[in-house]
Design an enzyme around this catalytic site. Sequence first.
Site, PDB file in Angstrom:
ATOM      1  N   GLY A 264       0.806  -1.216   0.000  1.00  0.00           N
ATOM      2  CA  GLY A 264       0.000   0.000   0.000  1.00  0.00           C
ATOM      3  C   GLY A 264       0.841   1.268   0.000  1.00  0.00           C
ATOM      4  N   PRO A 265       0.387   2.326  -0.700  1.00  0.00           N
ATOM      5  CA  PRO A 265      -0.861   2.429  -1.452  1.00  0.00           C
ATOM      6  C   PRO A 265      -0.784   1.959  -2.899  1.00  0.00           C
ATOM      7  CG  PRO A 265       0.177   4.567  -1.358  1.00  0.00           C
ATOM      8  CD  PRO A 265       1.055   3.636  -0.566  1.00  0.00           C
ATOM      9  N   GLY A 266       0.381   1.464  -3.356  1.00  0.00           N
ATOM     10  CA  GLY A 266       0.405   0.808  -4.656  1.00  0.00           C
ATOM     11  C   GLY A 266       1.342   1.361  -5.698  1.00  0.00           C
TER      12      GLY A 266
ATOM     13  N   LYS B 134       4.832   1.538  -5.866  1.00  0.00           N
ATOM     14  CA  LYS B 134       5.898   0.599  -6.224  1.00  0.00           C
ATOM     15  C   LYS B 134       5.322  -0.678  -6.822  1.00  0.00           C
ATOM     16  CE  LYS B 134       9.191   2.108  -2.684  1.00  0.00           C
ATOM     17  NZ  LYS B 134       8.224   2.904  -1.872  1.00  0.00           N
TER      18      LYS B 134
ATOM     19  N   GLU C  46      -0.958  -6.408   1.321  1.00  0.00           N
ATOM     20  CA  GLU C  46      -1.116  -5.218   2.160  1.00  0.00           C
ATOM     21  C   GLU C  46      -2.060  -5.563   3.306  1.00  0.00           C
ATOM     22  OE1 GLU C  46      -1.283  -1.990   4.223  1.00  0.00           O
ATOM     23  OE2 GLU C  46       0.123  -2.119   2.554  1.00  0.00           O
TER      24      GLU C  46
ATOM     25  N   ASP D 236       9.018  -2.794   1.666  1.00  0.00           N
ATOM     26  CA  ASP D 236       9.137  -1.361   1.955  1.00  0.00           C
ATOM     27  C   ASP D 236       8.370  -1.116   3.254  1.00  0.00           C
ATOM     28  OD1 ASP D 236       9.284   1.364   2.015  1.00  0.00           O
ATOM     29  OD2 ASP D 236       8.193   1.719   0.155  1.00  0.00           O
TER      30      ASP D 236
ATOM     31  N   CYS E  51      11.410   4.699   3.788  1.00  0.00           N
ATOM     32  CA  CYS E  51      11.489   6.131   3.493  1.00  0.00           C
ATOM     33  C   CYS E  51      11.922   6.877   4.748  1.00  0.00           C
ATOM     34  CB  CYS E  51      10.153   6.651   2.987  1.00  0.00           C
ATOM     35  SG  CYS E  51      10.288   8.330   2.318  1.00  0.00           S
TER      36      CYS E  51
END
Length: 469
Positions: A287-289, A291, A310, A353, A406
């Site tokens: 999520g949110p999609g 990558k 997710e 991620d 991130c």
Amino acid sequence: MSEQSRRPRKPYRRPKKDPVRFLAFEALRAVDERDAYANLVLPPLLRKAREKGDFDGRDAALATELVYGTLRRQGTYDAVIAACVDRPLREVDPPVLDVLSLGVHQLLGTRIPTHAAVSASVELARVVLGDGRAKFVNAVLRKVAQDDLDGWLAKVAPPYDDDPEEHLAVVHSHPRWVVSALWDSLGGGRAGIEELLEADNERPEVTLVARPGRVTAEELLGEEAAVAGRWSPYAVRLTEGGEPGAIEAVREGRAGVQDEGSQLVALALANAPIDGSDEKWLDGCAGPGGKAALLAALAAERGAMLVASEKQPHRAALVAKALQGNPGPYQVIAGDGTRPPWLPGSFDRVLMDVPCTGLGALRRRPEARWRRRPDDLDGFAPLQRALLRTALESVRVGGVVGYATCSPHLAETRAVIDDTLKHDPHAELLDARPMLPGVPDLGDGPDVQLWPHRHGTDAMYLALIRRTG
């Protein structure tokens, strides 16, 4: 009867609502009261204002600048306001503080003339706070207007030589603990950390991704003020901002909005050498999609399938929407990545991620710097390690895992990798740098840390790990 009593009183003038500043105030209240994010709150407010006929393009640009500029510089402006009031800031009502902050940004952070900045802010205060508190706003802003930003910084920030971290925190409007953490991750002297903090306070360009097999970057370059990305062959930058939803390819899902650092993480995993088959890929925190959509398109070019997992159902729905129209097979699962529904060793490539503090995306979510606390790291740590263990269990021998986040905070990057590999003798770090061809300043490896001031991307971190047994 005195001369003063015979003088007729001025008729009461009702305050006039300024649509631009009122909207900016609404957005700041939503951020403050509901812990909303400005990048989610502001677009629907702007759309509604345009539909009502209250706004044109310049109004929308000013409202956007007022909201984001105020949020980015909130720490600096708080220090200035604190020097101009006779009470602790915590005793100033939050709505009053929002009006003051908007006014201070106009005075110290824009080219709006002083008189206009003060009068417009006082008028806003009359509308949303009442005449009594508007007088307080007027008095404070008149004090602020007596100096420019540099003059105020000289008064409210301690000298660098006395307290480097607090000086940088006030001057560049970051919490002190964030300054310290970023400095540790970056290393080096004063110049590098100042460049990074300055980059965090700049408005990022809108970056599009051309999803392979559905649209090309060359086609997107036909859009107004569009230029090629710096590093990703699928990236296109909109140098003058604009509304991505107005672009046909974006509306149709053939292209999307995706930071170039995020694109590079997906490309690095796809480029990593593996032994044996290359048929089944996993995005374990999809999520949110963004990558997932790029990975699915890259997988389709090779005849491979992507499984996108997710945990949160509403975010899984966003992933499914992002993957609609993908040229190859894919599957979206609403599942917990720490208790996966698939068998161990099921995938050739796995991207994880992980959830994090988001300190690498402060350009896009400036309010996040004021919400995060050092103890948030303790909350994320077990989940990050558990998800990486799942990723390593889910990949087959000879396959590759990409651990991404991130955040450049060392507790969320190298500490997670070191702790996990220390207990897993059948995994080895790969040098991720060759998987990002042409990207400079990638450090000593084998992992990769991207930076806003060096690469023009969010501060994405990536480590590539091969399963050896």
